[in-house]
Scaffold this motif. Structure first.
Motif, PDB file in Angstrom:
ATOM      1  N   THR A   1      16.045   2.774  -3.627  1.00  0.00           N
ATOM      2  CA  THR A   1      14.591   2.862  -3.759  1.00  0.00           C
ATOM      3  C   THR A   1      14.090   4.077  -3.014  1.00  0.00           C
ATOM      4  N   LEU A   2      13.217   4.795  -3.655  1.00  0.00           N
ATOM      5  CA  LEU A   2      12.547   5.914  -3.011  1.00  0.00           C
ATOM      6  C   LEU A   2      11.129   5.433  -2.725  1.00  0.00           C
ATOM      7  N   ALA A   3      10.704   5.537  -1.464  1.00  0.00           N
ATOM      8  CA  ALA A   3       9.414   4.937  -1.117  1.00  0.00           C
ATOM      9  C   ALA A   3       8.588   5.848  -0.234  1.00  0.00           C
ATOM     10  N   SER A   4       7.291   5.640  -0.304  1.00  0.00           N
ATOM     11  CA  SER A   4       6.386   6.343   0.591  1.00  0.00           C
ATOM     12  C   SER A   4       5.381   5.304   1.078  1.00  0.00           C
ATOM     13  N   SER A   5       5.263   5.147   2.409  1.00  0.00           N
ATOM     14  CA  SER A   5       4.400   4.092   2.947  1.00  0.00           C
ATOM     15  C   SER A   5       3.368   4.677   3.885  1.00  0.00           C
ATOM     16  N   PRO A   6       2.208   4.018   3.970  1.00  0.00           N
ATOM     17  CA  PRO A   6       1.242   4.465   4.973  1.00  0.00           C
ATOM     18  C   PRO A   6       1.774   4.131   6.365  1.00  0.00           C
ATOM     19  N   VAL A   7       1.527   4.999   7.324  1.00  0.00           N
ATOM     20  CA  VAL A   7       2.038   4.765   8.674  1.00  0.00           C
ATOM     21  C   VAL A   7       1.108   3.807   9.413  1.00  0.00           C
ATOM     22  N   ASP A   8      -0.190   4.014   9.263  1.00  0.00           N
ATOM     23  CA  ASP A   8      -1.156   3.222  10.013  1.00  0.00           C
ATOM     24  C   ASP A   8      -2.037   2.453   9.030  1.00  0.00           C
ATOM     25  N   LEU A   9      -1.998   1.125   9.138  1.00  0.00           N
ATOM     26  CA  LEU A   9      -2.784   0.312   8.205  1.00  0.00           C
ATOM     27  C   LEU A   9      -4.035  -0.254   8.861  1.00  0.00           C
ATOM     28  N   SER A  10      -4.292   0.136  10.112  1.00  0.00           N
ATOM     29  CA  SER A  10      -5.375  -0.525  10.840  1.00  0.00           C
ATOM     30  C   SER A  10      -6.740  -0.306  10.163  1.00  0.00           C
TER      31      SER A  10
ATOM     32  N   ARG B   1       1.553   9.443   5.774  1.00  0.00           N
ATOM     33  CA  ARG B   1       2.538   8.642   5.044  1.00  0.00           C
ATOM     34  C   ARG B   1       3.939   9.030   5.479  1.00  0.00           C
ATOM     35  N   VAL B   2       4.873   8.114   5.307  1.00  0.00           N
ATOM     36  CA  VAL B   2       6.268   8.428   5.604  1.00  0.00           C
ATOM     37  C   VAL B   2       7.078   8.161   4.340  1.00  0.00           C
ATOM     38  N   THR B   3       8.002   9.082   4.042  1.00  0.00           N
ATOM     39  CA  THR B   3       8.801   8.952   2.823  1.00  0.00           C
ATOM     40  C   THR B   3      10.231   8.598   3.219  1.00  0.00           C
ATOM     41  N   TYR B   4      10.827   7.672   2.519  1.00  0.00           N
ATOM     42  CA  TYR B   4      12.183   7.283   2.887  1.00  0.00           C
ATOM     43  C   TYR B   4      12.974   6.753   1.699  1.00  0.00           C
ATOM     44  N   LEU B   5      14.294   6.705   1.910  1.00  0.00           N
ATOM     45  CA  LEU B   5      15.202   6.200   0.891  1.00  0.00           C
ATOM     46  C   LEU B   5      15.811   4.909   1.424  1.00  0.00           C
TER      47      LEU B   5
ATOM     48  N   GLU C   1       4.560   6.542 -17.918  1.00  0.00           N
ATOM     49  CA  GLU C   1       3.592   7.422 -17.250  1.00  0.00           C
ATOM     50  C   GLU C   1       3.392   6.980 -15.800  1.00  0.00           C
ATOM     51  N   ASP C   2       3.337   5.661 -15.576  1.00  0.00           N
ATOM     52  CA  ASP C   2       3.179   5.155 -14.197  1.00  0.00           C
ATOM     53  C   ASP C   2       4.366   5.580 -13.336  1.00  0.00           C
ATOM     54  N   ALA C   3       5.576   5.506 -13.922  1.00  0.00           N
ATOM     55  CA  ALA C   3       6.774   5.891 -13.160  1.00  0.00           C
ATOM     56  C   ALA C   3       6.706   7.372 -12.805  1.00  0.00           C
ATOM     57  N   ARG C   4       6.240   8.190 -13.742  1.00  0.00           N
ATOM     58  CA  ARG C   4       6.102   9.640 -13.459  1.00  0.00           C
ATOM     59  C   ARG C   4       5.135   9.853 -12.298  1.00  0.00           C
ATOM     60  N   SER C   5       4.011   9.135 -12.382  1.00  0.00           N
ATOM     61  CA  SER C   5       2.996   9.356 -11.358  1.00  0.00           C
ATOM     62  C   SER C   5       3.484   8.844  -9.993  1.00  0.00           C
ATOM     63  N   ALA C   6       4.169   7.666  -9.976  1.00  0.00           N
ATOM     64  CA  ALA C   6       4.687   7.146  -8.700  1.00  0.00           C
ATOM     65  C   ALA C   6       5.693   8.132  -8.112  1.00  0.00           C
ATOM     66  N   LEU C   7       6.540   8.644  -8.991  1.00  0.00           N
ATOM     67  CA  LEU C   7       7.579   9.574  -8.540  1.00  0.00           C
ATOM     68  C   LEU C   7       6.953  10.824  -7.925  1.00  0.00           C
ATOM     69  N   SER C   8       5.954  11.376  -8.618  1.00  0.00           N
ATOM     70  CA  SER C   8       5.388  12.617  -8.070  1.00  0.00           C
ATOM     71  C   SER C   8       4.602  12.329  -6.793  1.00  0.00           C
TER      72      SER C   8
ATOM     73  N   PHE D   1       0.832  -1.195   0.000  1.00  0.00           N
ATOM     74  CA  PHE D   1       0.000   0.000   0.000  1.00  0.00           C
ATOM     75  C   PHE D   1       0.866   1.244   0.000  1.00  0.00           C
ATOM     76  N   GLY D   2       2.159   1.029  -0.196  1.00  0.00           N
ATOM     77  CA  GLY D   2       3.059   2.157  -0.342  1.00  0.00           C
ATOM     78  C   GLY D   2       3.323   2.395  -1.815  1.00  0.00           C
ATOM     79  N   MET D   3       4.124   3.384  -2.085  1.00  0.00           N
ATOM     80  CA  MET D   3       4.488   3.710  -3.459  1.00  0.00           C
ATOM     81  C   MET D   3       6.004   3.586  -3.510  1.00  0.00           C
ATOM     82  N   ARG D   4       6.533   2.868  -4.468  1.00  0.00           N
ATOM     83  CA  ARG D   4       7.991   2.686  -4.517  1.00  0.00           C
ATOM     84  C   ARG D   4       8.489   2.941  -5.926  1.00  0.00           C
ATOM     85  N   ILE D   5       9.618   3.617  -6.003  1.00  0.00           N
ATOM     86  CA  ILE D   5      10.231   3.764  -7.313  1.00  0.00           C
ATOM     87  C   ILE D   5      11.724   3.517  -7.133  1.00  0.00           C
ATOM     88  N   SER D   6      12.220   2.516  -7.832  1.00  0.00           N
ATOM     89  CA  SER D   6      13.619   2.163  -7.597  1.00  0.00           C
ATOM     90  C   SER D   6      14.417   2.296  -8.886  1.00  0.00           C
ATOM     91  N   ARG D   7      15.721   2.424  -8.663  1.00  0.00           N
ATOM     92  CA  ARG D   7      16.633   2.505  -9.797  1.00  0.00           C
ATOM     93  C   ARG D   7      16.492   1.238 -10.650  1.00  0.00           C
TER      94      ARG D   7
END
Ligand code: SF4
Length: 693
Positions: free
Chosen positions: A394-403, A382-386, A366-373, A241-247
């Motif tokens: 990998t550049l990622a953004s994940s939900p903090v609370d999934l409950s 959400r929390v963003t991390y490398l 287009e998907d990569a552009r949208s994930a990146l933005s 449920f996060g968004m990830r874009i990796s090299r």
């Protein structure tokens, strides 16, 4: 047809089919609870200690329920065990055949279209690929499943595999020329027909993520789900449920786009293939600049939280450049597709999915552009991390609370849900006996008992809106008689500079007592390296195996074969590793496995708890560590006959308030703080049991 009780009970078909089969009261109790929950469409949280036979306890009622049931596991190993061993065993015992199906993640299957395209690409001409490609070509002809696991001799990290595997990114679907004979299509058709489908949590959540905003899905519709190894659900769901874009993902996308553009250029010299190929290079160059500038700004850590202001200045310009390069690539592949479909080029040509491959390349850009933005722009909750792993970033953004997601998308949507694991409660079998009411039913609870409160809170069913049945089935093994938990007080605290060396000395003393046969499990690579340098001199003549020196399966095979080896390992050996018998008789746990205090997702979860007035340490860190410790302990006693010692070298269990709580989660082994007691216990064992048992 026989009932669950008759099938699993004494004198039933399973005990007649298997001479070593023992009917176990805990297994029957769990099976009755699963049967009731499936029938009454409820939720069950069931901790089933090692040796209860939990897979049969849910498979039998699931098969008899008449419902479409998905069984989801955390690991492929358990998935395969269920499909290849447990289900055939039930079928043999009952003399019946059930429509069942196995679904792995798409990357486990060969994609016939990608294989055909790769074979025509210039890279495929390299001699180093020749053997693998020949083997793959015969494999796709002969195999019924296309599952790489059946292709002996192809390593998991073979460089050809990612080029020819299926994935949600690269699957074309019905317009694909191979659609009808495609392995993935066949797997899905079988799953549609099956009554029980065995999947893993990755695939389950990939499906759930698709069912959200889009009308897509991977799994067939189902009436009930059984999650085994359910303690891992949150970690895996966080990924999906996060968004990830990796090299690496960008590189794969570029390789596919280049292949399709070259093929289009060959078909249509007027197309101006060079312009398309230039757009591939532009993305390559701008991705290099973007990931480099981001890495410089973020710092050197392996996993690091990115605050919003990092996406300014040079990083922001690099992002915009990458965004427009991706836009250029989408336009180039789209125009190549349009050109291929132009009337002047219509006419006989080899059957091909090239237009679809080009369309896919455009969509992926287009998907990569949208994930990146989406990652760069972040968002509330959400929390963003490398993340760095080897060469990949990998550049990622994940939900903090999934409950909320768990509650709304699983517990309030799927009619019947069973969660089970050997470690689902944060209390041990000593303090949490199965709770029964007057009629022998497990407790149905509107508020979580202390044993399950951690996971009920994490999975969104801590409040009174949902009925939950709770059951703890203790392990049938005699821990009191067969296991000793040694928790020394005389070692320095784990953060003391002398801890590493003192711990190494104690590991050597313990290994001398048992004559090896030890797993030494650390919580960090630093400690793993320290022990692998320090132990050889302290254990002369002993075979030392170190995680990372060769593949996990090869290490385990060498460990089992040696019988007296010492294996030093970290995270991935704390759970899911099964070495029954004499070869493993000592498990040393370096320290309490608290998660890394700087882990971005854990830090963000801690902040949320703090904001709600709760203690992140007591509500998150301690229960998670208790579960992980229980998993580590669980490596030792795997069968009724196993005997051994678990040593926890972390003196904080005596000194800190949480120590009692953490120890209470462990099975009821004898306990001691004295090395002399350990010697006496092992002397006793050696006298009591013959040779190597
Ligand atoms: S349908 Fe999808 S997975 Fe199957 S061969 Fe075609 S592209 Fe590959």
């Amino acid at each position: 047809m026989a009932t669950t009780e008759e099938i699993l009970g004494p004198g039933g078909p399973l005990s007649r089919a298997l001479s070593a089969y023992e009917s176990r009261s805990g297994q029957l109790e769990m099976a009755r609870a699963v049967e009731r929950v499936l029938r009454e469409e409820r939720i069950l949280f069931c901790e089933a200690g090692t040796g209860t036979g939990k897979t049969l306890a849910y498979l039998v009622p699931a098969l008899l329920s008449g419902k479409k049931v998905v069984v989801s596991t955390a690991t492929r190993a358990l998935q395969e065990q269920i499909f290849q061993r447990d289900l055939p065993l039930i079928e043999r015992a009952l003399g019946l055949s059930f429509p069942v199906a196995l679904m792995k993640g798409l990357s486990n299957y060969v994609c016939k279209r990608r294989l055909a395209e790769f074979r025509q690409s210039p890279e495929a001409m390299r001699p180093k690929y020749a053997r693998t490609l020949d083997a793959l070509s015969s494999f796709v002809e002969e195999s019924e499943t296309g599952d790489f696991a059946e292709l002996a001799g192809m390593a998991e990290d073979d460089p050809v595999r990612p080029e020819v595997a299926s994935s949600s990114d690269t699957r074309i679907g019905a317009p694909c020329q191979f659609f009808d004979e495609c392995f993935v299509t066949q797997m899905r058709r079988e799953a549609e027909r099956a009554r029980l489908v065995v999947v893993n949590h990755h695939l389950f959540f990939a499906d759930l993520a698709l069912r959200g905003p889009h009308p897509g899905r991977v799994l067939p519709d189902y009436d009930a789900v059984v999650f085994d190894e359910a303690h891992q659900l949150e970690d895996i769901a966080t990924e999906f449920f996060g968004m990830r874009i990796s090299r690496r993902r960008l590189d794969r996308m570029l390789a596919d786009a280049e292949r399709a553009l070259r093929a289009a250029g060959a078909l249509d010299p007027l197309f101006g293939g060079d312009a398309g190929l230039r757009s591939v290079s532009a993305v390559e160059v701008s991705a290099d600049v973007f990931f480099h500038s981001l890495g410089e700004a973020a710092g050197k850590d392996h996993r690091i939280t990115l605050e919003r202001d990092i996406f300014t200045g040079g990083v922001a310009s690099a992002w915009h450049a990458l965004d427009s390069a991706l836009e250029g690539l989408a336009a180039a592949t789209e125009s190549a597709r349009g050109r291929l479909s132009a009337p002047s080029l219509r006419g006989p040509r080899p059957a091909s999915s090239l237009p679809e491959a080009l369309e896919l390349a455009a969509r992926r850009s287009e998907d990569a552009r949208s994930a990146l933005s989406q990652v760069v722009e972040g968002g509330a909750g959400r929390v963003t991390y490398l993340e760095r792993a080897g060469q990949n970033v990998t550049l990622a953004s994940s939900p903090v609370d999934l409950s909320t997601l768990f509650r709304e998308r699983i517990f309030e949507t799927v009619p019947a849900v069973v969660l089970t694991s050997a470690t689902l409660s944060t209390a041990g079998s000593r303090s949490s006996e199965p709770q029964e009411d007057g009629e022998g039913e497990p407790e149905r609870s509107r508020s979580p008992s202390s044993a399950f409160s951690y996971f009920r809170a994490r999975y969104g069913v801590a409040d009174s809106r949902v009925d939950v049945t709770e059951l703890v089935v203790p392990s049938p093994f005699d821990f009191e008689q067969n296991a000793l938990l040694y928790t020394p007080r005389d070692l320095p605290a784990p953060n003391h500079p002398s801890f590493g060396e003192r711990a190494a000395l104690r590991v050597a003393e313990l290994c001398e007592i048992t004559g090896g046969g030890a797993f030494v499990l650390t919580t960090s690579h630093r400690m793993l390296q320290h022990l692998s340098r320090s132990l050889p001199a302290k254990l002369p003549g002993k075979r030392l195996l170190v995680q990372g020196s060769r593949p996990k399966a090869a290490l385990l095979q060498a460990f089992r074969a040696d019988g007296h080896a010492v294996l030093i390992a970290t995270q991935s050996f704390w759970e899911g590793v099964d070495v029954p018998g004499h070869a493993l008789r000592l498990v040393v746990l370096e320290k309490i496995p608290f998660s890394v205090p700087t882990d971005p997702v854990m830090v963000a979860r801690g902040r949320e708890l703090e904001a709600a007035g709760e203690s992140p340490f007591m509500k998150l860190a301690v229960p998670a560590a208790a579960i992980a410790l229980k998993q580590g302990f669980g490596r030792l006693i795997r069968t009724q006959r196993d005997v051994g010692i678990v040593a926890l070298l972390d003196e904080r269990v005596h000194r800190r308030g949480y120590g009692k709580l953490i120890l209470s989660a462990l099975p009821g082994a004898k306990r001691t703080e004295s090395l002399d007691d350990v010697r006496a216990f092992w002397r006793d064992v050696s006298e009591r049991l013959p040779g190597e048992w």
